[in-house]
Design a protein around this motif. Structure first.
Motif, mmCIF file in Angstrom:
data_model
loop_
_atom_site.group_PDB
_atom_site.id
_atom_site.type_symbol
_atom_site.label_atom_id
_atom_site.label_comp_id
_atom_site.label_asym_id
_atom_site.label_seq_id
_atom_site.Cartn_x
_atom_site.Cartn_y
_atom_site.Cartn_z
ATOM 1 N N GLU A 18 0.827 -1.213 0.000
ATOM 2 C CA GLU A 18 0.000 0.000 0.000
ATOM 3 C C GLU A 18 0.857 1.257 0.000
ATOM 4 O O GLU A 18 0.602 2.193 -0.752
ATOM 5 C CB GLU A 18 -0.924 0.018 1.215
ATOM 6 C CG GLU A 18 -2.087 -0.927 1.153
ATOM 7 C CD GLU A 18 -2.908 -0.911 2.438
ATOM 8 O OE1 GLU A 18 -2.936 0.134 3.122
ATOM 9 O OE2 GLU A 18 -3.519 -1.945 2.747
ATOM 10 N N GLU A 19 1.879 1.286 0.855
ATOM 11 C CA GLU A 19 2.743 2.460 0.955
ATOM 12 C C GLU A 19 3.504 2.702 -0.345
ATOM 13 O O GLU A 19 3.637 3.840 -0.788
ATOM 14 C CB GLU A 19 3.709 2.302 2.127
ATOM 15 C CG GLU A 19 3.035 2.405 3.477
ATOM 16 C CD GLU A 19 3.964 2.080 4.638
ATOM 17 O OE1 GLU A 19 5.145 1.708 4.409
ATOM 18 O OE2 GLU A 19 3.503 2.181 5.787
ATOM 19 N N ILE A 20 3.983 1.646 -0.960
ATOM 20 C CA ILE A 20 4.707 1.782 -2.227
ATOM 21 C C ILE A 20 3.782 2.337 -3.301
ATOM 22 O O ILE A 20 4.154 3.233 -4.063
ATOM 23 C CB ILE A 20 5.313 0.433 -2.661
ATOM 24 C CG1 ILE A 20 6.438 0.022 -1.705
ATOM 25 C CG2 ILE A 20 5.829 0.506 -4.092
ATOM 26 C CD1 ILE A 20 6.891 -1.419 -1.882
ATOM 27 N N GLN A 21 2.566 1.827 -3.350
ATOM 28 C CA GLN A 21 1.611 2.299 -4.355
ATOM 29 C C GLN A 21 1.229 3.758 -4.112
ATOM 30 O O GLN A 21 1.094 4.531 -5.056
ATOM 31 C CB GLN A 21 0.380 1.397 -4.376
ATOM 32 C CG GLN A 21 0.700 0.028 -4.936
ATOM 33 C CD GLN A 21 -0.405 -0.993 -4.735
ATOM 34 O OE1 GLN A 21 -1.287 -0.815 -3.904
ATOM 35 N NE2 GLN A 21 -0.350 -2.062 -5.504
ATOM 36 N N GLU A 22 1.087 4.141 -2.849
ATOM 37 C CA GLU A 22 0.780 5.541 -2.531
ATOM 38 C C GLU A 22 1.927 6.458 -2.955
ATOM 39 O O GLU A 22 1.699 7.532 -3.505
ATOM 40 C CB GLU A 22 0.494 5.696 -1.039
ATOM 41 C CG GLU A 22 -0.842 5.121 -0.619
ATOM 42 C CD GLU A 22 -1.027 5.106 0.893
ATOM 43 O OE1 GLU A 22 -0.158 5.636 1.636
ATOM 44 O OE2 GLU A 22 -2.044 4.542 1.340
ATOM 45 N N ARG A 56 14.489 7.211 -9.370
ATOM 46 C CA ARG A 56 15.334 6.083 -8.958
ATOM 47 C C ARG A 56 14.755 5.398 -7.729
ATOM 48 O O ARG A 56 14.764 4.167 -7.629
ATOM 49 C CB ARG A 56 16.757 6.550 -8.668
ATOM 50 C CG ARG A 56 17.517 6.869 -9.946
ATOM 51 C CD ARG A 56 18.993 7.014 -9.758
ATOM 52 N NE ARG A 56 19.569 5.787 -9.217
ATOM 53 C CZ ARG A 56 20.692 5.744 -8.521
ATOM 54 N NH1 ARG A 56 21.366 6.850 -8.300
ATOM 55 N NH2 ARG A 56 21.163 4.614 -8.073
ATOM 56 N N LEU A 57 14.231 6.197 -6.798
ATOM 57 C CA LEU A 57 13.590 5.611 -5.615
ATOM 58 C C LEU A 57 12.364 4.795 -6.014
ATOM 59 O O LEU A 57 12.142 3.693 -5.501
ATOM 60 C CB LEU A 57 13.194 6.697 -4.618
ATOM 61 C CG LEU A 57 14.328 7.407 -3.898
ATOM 62 C CD1 LEU A 57 13.779 8.536 -3.039
ATOM 63 C CD2 LEU A 57 15.127 6.429 -3.047
ATOM 64 N N ARG A 58 11.572 5.316 -6.931
ATOM 65 C CA ARG A 58 10.376 4.596 -7.376
ATOM 66 C C ARG A 58 10.760 3.313 -8.117
ATOM 67 O O ARG A 58 10.052 2.313 -8.032
ATOM 68 C CB ARG A 58 9.492 5.468 -8.269
ATOM 69 C CG ARG A 58 8.865 6.690 -7.605
ATOM 70 C CD ARG A 58 7.952 6.414 -6.421
ATOM 71 N NE ARG A 58 8.599 6.161 -5.167
ATOM 72 C CZ ARG A 58 9.064 7.092 -4.309
ATOM 73 N NH1 ARG A 58 8.959 8.365 -4.569
ATOM 74 N NH2 ARG A 58 9.634 6.730 -3.175
ATOM 75 N N ASP A 59 11.886 3.334 -8.827
ATOM 76 C CA ASP A 59 12.343 2.125 -9.503
ATOM 77 C C ASP A 59 12.730 1.063 -8.475
ATOM 78 O O ASP A 59 12.431 -0.117 -8.651
ATOM 79 C CB ASP A 59 13.516 2.431 -10.430
ATOM 80 C CG ASP A 59 13.896 1.234 -11.274
ATOM 81 O OD1 ASP A 59 12.999 0.644 -11.911
ATOM 82 O OD2 ASP A 59 15.096 0.881 -11.294
#
Length: 120
Positions: A18-22, A56-59
């Motif tokens: 959930e946190e990653i998707q947010e 880069r963080l999102r990757d």
């Protein structure tokens, strides 16, 4: 591993997803609304550098999603918390520190040592 522990880790992993998707949605929202014109090239460079860092963080998060999903699959098939290398149970403190891990601390340490020595 006790059923209460399994449920705890399932909740932790689902919360991670959930946190990653947010974060991903927040990044999309921020970048779609950031078409600003900068008079100073240094400001523009700074903004582009920040965007690159965020991407880069999102990757990294994208790669983590597959690990989280794999951990949830291991929960479903009953292999969560079992070391893929030696078959021993992974300690609860190790799983709390790294819920997506597939190796016990001994096997992970050995893997890192082998990589350091260039053996694998």
């Amino acid at each position: 591993m006790k059923q209460s522990d399994i449920q705890y880790f399932r909740n932790v992993l689902e919360k991670m997803l959930e946190e990653i998707q947010e974060k991903g949605q927040s990044t999309i929202d921020d970048m779609s609304g950031s078409a600003q014109v900068y008079a100073d090239p240094a400001d523009r460079a700074s903004q582009e550098s920040d965007q690159f860092f965020t991407l880069r963080l999102r990757d990294r998060d994208r790669k983590l999603i597959s690990k989280v999903n794999a951990a949830l699959e291991r929960i479903e098939d009953g292999t969560y918390g079992v070391c893929e290398e030696c078959g021993e149970e992974i300690s609860i403190p190790r799983l709390k520190a790294r819920p997506v891990t597939t190796l016990c601390i001994h096997c992970k340490s050995q893997q890192e040592e082998d990589e350091r020595l260039g053996q694998k």
